[in-house]
Design a protein around this motif. Structure first.
Motif: not given
Length: 190
Positions: A176-190
């Protein structure tokens, strides 16, 4: 809210489909900017069309149908691996998670020898190159190719799969936006 509209160009001749498309197109920079804000899952696509193994990182992999099991991805003609992947009859699509970030970076690095480390990959019994230890991979038969601008869209039929880590066993990986991102429990919004 930001709105970008196509700019008007001179009217194309009747019957000139390509010119009609260009006349109403967003600029390249506006289009790239639009999709920089759209996160994409990360995959590495590998193949061997007879000239040795090649691979590239892609965020364009999407499932299309569960019955039959079909997926699509696109390959930019700017990639050094594009020609071989487009010519290949079969491919291996590696679906990555955050534990696979090094492979994602390697597949995205210009000019890198993605197969120099013989311990990081193997040939499947059917001959395709497959990277070891990735979250999951799927071996596919290419069923269709479509030229789309400077890319080729490839449709493939899933033949065989291997899952090393179930979703949730490691954090997801997105670009996303030219970089790597980690998705996990910390990034949940719903």
């Amino acid at each position: 809210m930001h709105h970008v509209a196509a700019t008007a160009a001179s009217a194309p001749e009747p019957g000139d489909a390509a010119a009609r498309l260009r006349a109403g197109s967003l600029s390249t920079d506006a289009f790239k900017g639009l999709f920089r804000g759209h996160a994409g899952g990360v995959a590495v696509i590998a193949a061997d069309a007879g000239d040795g193994p090649v691979a590239l990182t892609a965020t364009s992999v999407s499932s299309v149908s569960a019955e039959p099991p079909l997926l699509i991805f696109s390959v930019s003609s700017q990639s050094s691996a594009a020609s071989a992947i487009v010519r290949a009859e079969t491919v291996v699509v590696h679906l990555l998670d955050a534990d696979d970030l090094d492979l994602a970076r390697l597949g995205a690095e210009r000019g890198a020898d993605r197969f120099a480390d013989r311990s990081s990959w193997r040939r499947l019994a059917t001959g395709e190159p497959a990277f070891r230890g990735v979250r999951a991979w799927v071996r596919c038969a290419v069923i269709s190719r479509m030229e789309a601008g400077a890319s080729t869209v490839v449709a493939a039929h899933a033949l065989e799969a291997h899952v090393e880590r179930e979703p949730g066993a490691a954090d997801g990986l997105v670009h996303h936006d030219r970089t790597w991102h980690r998705l996990g429990a910390h990034s949940r919004i719903g």
